[in-house]
Write an enzyme that holds these catalytic residues in place. Structure first.
Site, PDB file in Angstrom:
ATOM      1  N   LEU A 269       0.394   8.306   9.965  1.00  0.00           N
ATOM      2  CA  LEU A 269      -0.543   8.539   8.936  1.00  0.00           C
ATOM      3  C   LEU A 269      -0.341   9.817   8.426  1.00  0.00           C
ATOM      4  CD1 LEU A 269      -3.361   5.965   9.479  1.00  0.00           C
ATOM      5  CD2 LEU A 269      -1.413   5.577   8.223  1.00  0.00           C
TER       6      LEU A 269
ATOM      7  N   HIS B 161      -0.937   8.567   2.894  1.00  0.00           N
ATOM      8  CA  HIS B 161      -1.601   7.417   3.153  1.00  0.00           C
ATOM      9  C   HIS B 161      -3.186   7.597   3.067  1.00  0.00           C
ATOM     10  CE1 HIS B 161       1.590   7.154   6.185  1.00  0.00           C
ATOM     11  NE2 HIS B 161       1.870   5.923   5.540  1.00  0.00           N
TER      12      HIS B 161
ATOM     13  N   GLY C 262       1.604   3.149  -2.698  1.00  0.00           N
ATOM     14  CA  GLY C 262       1.877   4.687  -3.302  1.00  0.00           C
ATOM     15  C   GLY C 262       2.880   4.442  -4.253  1.00  0.00           C
TER      16      GLY C 262
ATOM     17  N   LYS D   7       5.280   6.541  -4.412  1.00  0.00           N
ATOM     18  CA  LYS D   7       6.287   7.096  -3.575  1.00  0.00           C
ATOM     19  C   LYS D   7       7.386   6.032  -3.107  1.00  0.00           C
ATOM     20  CE  LYS D   7       8.346   9.404  -0.059  1.00  0.00           C
ATOM     21  NZ  LYS D   7       8.499   8.198   1.038  1.00  0.00           N
TER      22      LYS D   7
HETATM   23  P1  AMP Z   1       4.553   3.358   4.851  1.00  0.00           P
HETATM   24  O1  AMP Z   1       3.466   3.804   5.955  1.00  0.00           O
HETATM   25  O2  AMP Z   1       5.483   4.479   4.581  1.00  0.00           O
HETATM   26  O3  AMP Z   1       4.895   2.029   4.797  1.00  0.00           O
HETATM   27  O4  AMP Z   1       3.528   3.691   3.611  1.00  0.00           O
HETATM   28  C1  AMP Z   1       2.511   2.803   3.539  1.00  0.00           C
HETATM   29  C2  AMP Z   1       1.864   3.210   1.957  1.00  0.00           C
HETATM   30  O5  AMP Z   1       1.709   4.488   1.690  1.00  0.00           O
HETATM   31  C3  AMP Z   1       2.983   2.729   0.946  1.00  0.00           C
HETATM   32  O6  AMP Z   1       2.294   2.070  -0.146  1.00  0.00           O
HETATM   33  C4  AMP Z   1       3.426   3.954   0.384  1.00  0.00           C
HETATM   34  O7  AMP Z   1       3.980   3.717  -0.916  1.00  0.00           O
HETATM   35  C5  AMP Z   1       2.370   4.892   0.556  1.00  0.00           C
HETATM   36  N1  AMP Z   1       2.915   6.235   0.734  1.00  0.00           N
HETATM   37  C6  AMP Z   1       3.719   6.910   1.626  1.00  0.00           C
HETATM   38  N2  AMP Z   1       3.801   8.216   1.243  1.00  0.00           N
HETATM   39  C7  AMP Z   1       3.124   8.356   0.144  1.00  0.00           C
HETATM   40  C8  AMP Z   1       2.952   9.889  -0.347  1.00  0.00           C
HETATM   41  N3  AMP Z   1       3.588  10.716  -0.170  1.00  0.00           N
HETATM   42  N4  AMP Z   1       1.968   9.507  -1.545  1.00  0.00           N
HETATM   43  C9  AMP Z   1       1.183   8.563  -1.740  1.00  0.00           C
HETATM   44  N5  AMP Z   1       1.601   7.240  -1.403  1.00  0.00           N
HETATM   45  C10 AMP Z   1       2.444   7.542  -0.061  1.00  0.00           C
END
Ligand code: AMP
Length: 284
Positions: free
Chosen positions: A33, A37, A147, A149
């Site tokens: 995280l 996140h 996100g 992202k």
């Molecule tokens: P992940 O653990 O990479 O699967 O991400 C989990 C959630 O966090 C997903 O909805 C991503 O889009 C969001 N997320 C990851 N990086 C970012 C960021 N830099 N800004 C905003 N949300 C993010």
């Protein structure tokens, strides 16, 4: 904060919470995280009575030659962080819990899953859509937080909840960036110090395109070229794609008009693949 590993326990607990009329927010993650996140967690904390964060490195969304084995995992550090953000439950199942033997049902969001990331990572969104459907069905949250992202992922999840009749409302939160502008990502940990510094070129290139739009440029190929030329000027960067698409449908566009238009890129630095995007005709 309680850590739950079993699907059945997660389901019975959330059934009970629903009977008590508690609103439930789910933040699905793969762990490792960071502030990106945590921005989703904070929003969930503000909007919901109960906040559940899932941590699951989902094997079905990784291709054969991708970084599933190497993907950073640190449940202890993640849980400590989430406790500080007043999270109520962490759902951290094993792969066998989500995909028990005999598992054979997959979710495919047709037309949205084959382009951009899906073209380079075939099957990726089949894995994403499947695990999200399982999480939503197990937990039945009122809100689930994603996100911007992963813009394509958010669009696919919205389509999936509509099509399959999930009652969960999908909330999409802005991209959180490092000071250099680099979008936060668990994969940034794989970058060497030189690559990390060089990766700031991604956001700079997106900003260039945005400035061009502000100054009147409407032609999508010229805007894509502005981004690709800037990224290609960085010797450590290898551009996978740059695409200018309708931010709601992901369909390629020729011109920036009144619709929200997304410019999305994927860039490799060594073995690390990063994605980023921005809405060209939105101020922020
Ligand atoms: P992940 O653990 O990479 O699967 O991400 C989990 C959630 O966090 C997903 O909805 C991503 O889009 C969001 N997320 C990851 N990086 C970012 C960021 N830099 N800004 C905003 N949300 C993010």
């Amino acid at each position: 904060m309680e850590i739950i590993n079993r699907k059945a326990r997660m389901a019975s607990l959330t059934r009970k919470l629903r009977r008590e009329n508690k609103t439930i927010g789910l933040v699905p993650t793969m762990g490792a995280l960071h502030a990106g996140h945590l921005s989703l967690v904070q929003e969930a904390r503000q909007m919901c009575d109960i906040v559940i964060v899932s941590i699951f490195v989902n094997p079905t969304q990784f291709g054969k030659n991708e970084d599933f084995d190497k993907y950073p995992r640190d449940l202890t550090a993640d849980a400590a962080m989430l406790a500080e953000y007043q999270v109520d439950y962490v759902f951290a199942p094993t792969a066998a819990e989500i995909y028990p033997s005999g598992f054979s049902t997959y979710v495919w969001v047709e037309g949205f899953s084959e382009t951009l990331e899906g073209e380079i990572r075939p099957g990726h969104f089949r894995g994403v859509a499947t695990v999200v459907a399982i999480l939503l069905n197990t937990i039945r949250p009122d809100f689930a937080f994603f996100g911007q992202k992963d813009a394509q992922q958010s669009i696919i999840i919205k389509r999936l909840t509509k099509d399959l009749g999930f009652e969960t409302e999908i909330v999409v939160m802005p991209i959180i960036r490092e000071e250099s502008g680099l979008a936060m990502s668990s994969r940034n940990a794989f970058l060497s110090p030189e690559e990390h510094q060089a990766a700031a070129i991604i956001f700079r290139s997106l900003k260039d395109a945005k400035i061009a739009v502000r100054e009147g440029e409407r032609n999508a190929s010229i805007l894509a070229q502005i981004v690709s030329e800037r990224i290609n000027s960085e010797p450590l960067a290898n551009l996978d794609y740059v695409a200018v698409v309708d931010a709601e449908t992901l369909e390629p566009v020729e011109k920036v008009d009144d619709r929200e238009i997304l410019i999305a890129v994927a860039v490799r630095f060594g073995k690390t693949r990063l994605i980023d995007n921005t809405i060209l005709n939105r101020k922020q």
